[in-house]
Design a protein around this motif. Sequence first.
Motif, mmCIF file in Angstrom:
data_model
loop_
_atom_site.group_PDB
_atom_site.id
_atom_site.type_symbol
_atom_site.label_atom_id
_atom_site.label_comp_id
_atom_site.label_asym_id
_atom_site.label_seq_id
_atom_site.Cartn_x
_atom_site.Cartn_y
_atom_site.Cartn_z
ATOM 1 N N PRO A 1 0.925 -1.359 0.223
ATOM 2 C CA PRO A 1 -0.184 -0.007 0.099
ATOM 3 C C PRO A 1 0.906 1.378 -0.043
ATOM 4 O O PRO A 1 0.143 2.431 0.298
ATOM 5 C CB PRO A 1 -0.866 -0.079 1.386
ATOM 6 N N ASP A 2 2.235 1.333 -0.274
ATOM 7 C CA ASP A 2 2.930 2.246 -0.097
ATOM 8 C C ASP A 2 3.849 2.375 -1.228
ATOM 9 O O ASP A 2 4.455 1.348 -1.794
ATOM 10 C CB ASP A 2 3.896 2.403 0.888
ATOM 11 N N SER B 1 -3.872 1.316 3.860
ATOM 12 C CA SER B 1 -3.620 2.391 3.095
ATOM 13 C C SER B 1 -2.087 2.761 3.522
ATOM 14 O O SER B 1 -1.536 3.684 3.309
ATOM 15 C CB SER B 1 -4.243 3.528 3.521
ATOM 16 N N GLY B 2 -1.475 1.579 3.963
ATOM 17 C CA GLY B 2 -0.007 1.670 4.303
ATOM 18 C C GLY B 2 0.499 2.214 5.542
ATOM 19 O O GLY B 2 -0.470 2.925 6.354
ATOM 20 N N ALA C 1 -3.015 -0.191 -3.346
ATOM 21 C CA ALA C 1 -1.889 -1.039 -3.828
ATOM 22 C C ALA C 1 -1.010 -0.457 -5.004
ATOM 23 O O ALA C 1 -1.663 0.351 -5.696
ATOM 24 C CB ALA C 1 -2.675 -2.409 -4.480
ATOM 25 N N TRP C 2 0.268 -0.686 -4.844
ATOM 26 C CA TRP C 2 1.263 0.115 -5.748
ATOM 27 C C TRP C 2 1.897 -0.924 -6.440
ATOM 28 O O TRP C 2 2.384 -1.811 -5.932
ATOM 29 C CB TRP C 2 2.073 1.022 -4.867
ATOM 30 N N TYR C 3 2.103 -0.836 -7.651
ATOM 31 C CA TYR C 3 2.786 -1.530 -8.664
ATOM 32 C C TYR C 3 3.720 -0.750 -9.481
ATOM 33 O O TYR C 3 3.501 0.333 -9.558
ATOM 34 C CB TYR C 3 1.882 -2.375 -9.510
ATOM 35 N N VAL C 4 4.907 -1.140 -9.874
ATOM 36 C CA VAL C 4 5.894 -0.546 -10.594
ATOM 37 C C VAL C 4 6.300 -1.699 -11.811
ATOM 38 O O VAL C 4 6.635 -2.688 -11.467
ATOM 39 C CB VAL C 4 7.199 0.023 -9.803
ATOM 40 N N PHE C 5 6.405 -0.961 -13.085
ATOM 41 C CA PHE C 5 6.816 -1.870 -14.214
ATOM 42 C C PHE C 5 7.797 -0.857 -15.023
ATOM 43 O O PHE C 5 7.875 0.399 -14.971
ATOM 44 C CB PHE C 5 5.912 -2.672 -14.868
ATOM 45 N N ARG C 6 8.620 -1.776 -15.715
ATOM 46 C CA ARG C 6 9.718 -1.203 -16.684
ATOM 47 C C ARG C 6 9.519 -1.631 -17.948
ATOM 48 O O ARG C 6 9.277 -2.777 -17.978
ATOM 49 C CB ARG C 6 10.971 -1.381 -16.042
#
Length: 483
Positions: free
Chosen positions: A25-26, A46-47, A78-83
């Motif tokens: 959540p962060d 919410s983190g 919910a946080w996601y990261v992609f490249r």
Amino acid sequence: MRTLFCAIFCCLFFLTITVEAQNSPDCRTAIPVCADAPIEGVTDGSGVIDDFDPDVIRQTGCLEKGSVISANIENNTAWYVFRAGTSGQIGFDIEALPVTPGAPVTAEYDFALYGPFDQTSGENFCGNIGNGGAQPIRCNYEVNDTNFTGLGVNPENGQVGAPNVTGSQNTYDEFIDVIAGEVYYLLINNFNTNFDGNPENFILNFTGNSVDANQDTALDCTLRDEFLGFDIIACEGDPDIILSALNSPAGPNIANITWSVDYEDDGTIDDVLATGAGETEFTVTSPNSGRYFVSIETTFGEIISDDILITFFGVPELDEVIIVDDFLNSDQTDPYNVEIVTLGDGDYEYALNGGEFQDDPVFLDVPPGINTVVINDKNGCGTTEPLEFLVVGYPKFFTPNGDGIHDLWQVLGIEALQEPTIFIFDRFGKLIKQLNQDSTGWDGTYNGRDLPSSDYWFKLDYGRDQEGVVVARTVRRHFSLVR
């Protein structure tokens, strides 16, 4: 559902999978993802940190803070990261799932997508997102009557994505065109609050012609091997940062875990922090900056490792203002130049006398007298109040016309000099006025008569303490009377 070809060391086999439910959540611990399989995610809080300070940031893209104090932008996030692994078109579907099979769907998902970011820039991506410096490039918060939201085309009703318009009932935004290497952060919010306390799941599935061309390269799957995530910049006093070994390629096949740290990031391990099969998480507390390492031994005997640099910055603090050029420090008195020196190693910017911020701590052509500087940490760790400093010098002109502005001429900062005396002459060398540190200044008259617009000269005699010895100094300059 896609089939994923999995190679686990020497054993090769085909599986149809959904990556198990994950939640971060962060933003700063966003989960790295790639396009080789759908991901089952969950929103259940919410983190530990407000990515969007509710007292400062009331809106980010189409998402906004509600009217009640508890209705922050972040609600079950919910946080996601992609490249991006290849250049082309990328989209995604977020499908809301029921809490239990057969039950009605109660989740109402919204999203905001941020980027593109350059991983080589050294920027604090989450800091830029949270302080409003980076706004979403795609966003949607419309009512999800199909249980789907995302980028591209709604797979349930074929509705094509379009820029968000309130009341449009289109829960899809447009595809994005990506360039290989670009980094993107995805915030998923559950607008509804599930009051029974059960986490609500969703399926995150990537789409677009890049994924269709090659699902294994469209999103750079080596990012998932960087399972601790990108380096983190935080502020002293921020909540704890929890590092997890559970997102590693080892999955649940863990025989032993070892956490260690290099506090100076100089290539030398300073301490082994924890070891054991159950040490799946490690908590980093402020202000313990350093590069943290994890080494995982799998049940297959393989070693999987990762590291992350965590840097805590404090509130900016002024050390000193170096007056490079003024009466006390240099014979070069036009312009006056100063340098702002701070304590700490934050990423600071500086504003003089209410002006615009600049990265350079050196200011040129600083006016004489009392000045103020404000120091801001660009990572969002704080801003100082205006801090005063004195430049000893004189105005180059004055306008004694009775409007209350520049009506008197005086050496500014004269109180910092020892036994100063000022002699004012006209251009023919006639003594017009004598001033000292108690004088209010010259009003442009001689024997009660207004003197004309012209250049006038002054001589300033004063003492200066140099290593405990008072040395006599004399300054000769000219200035203008303007009527």
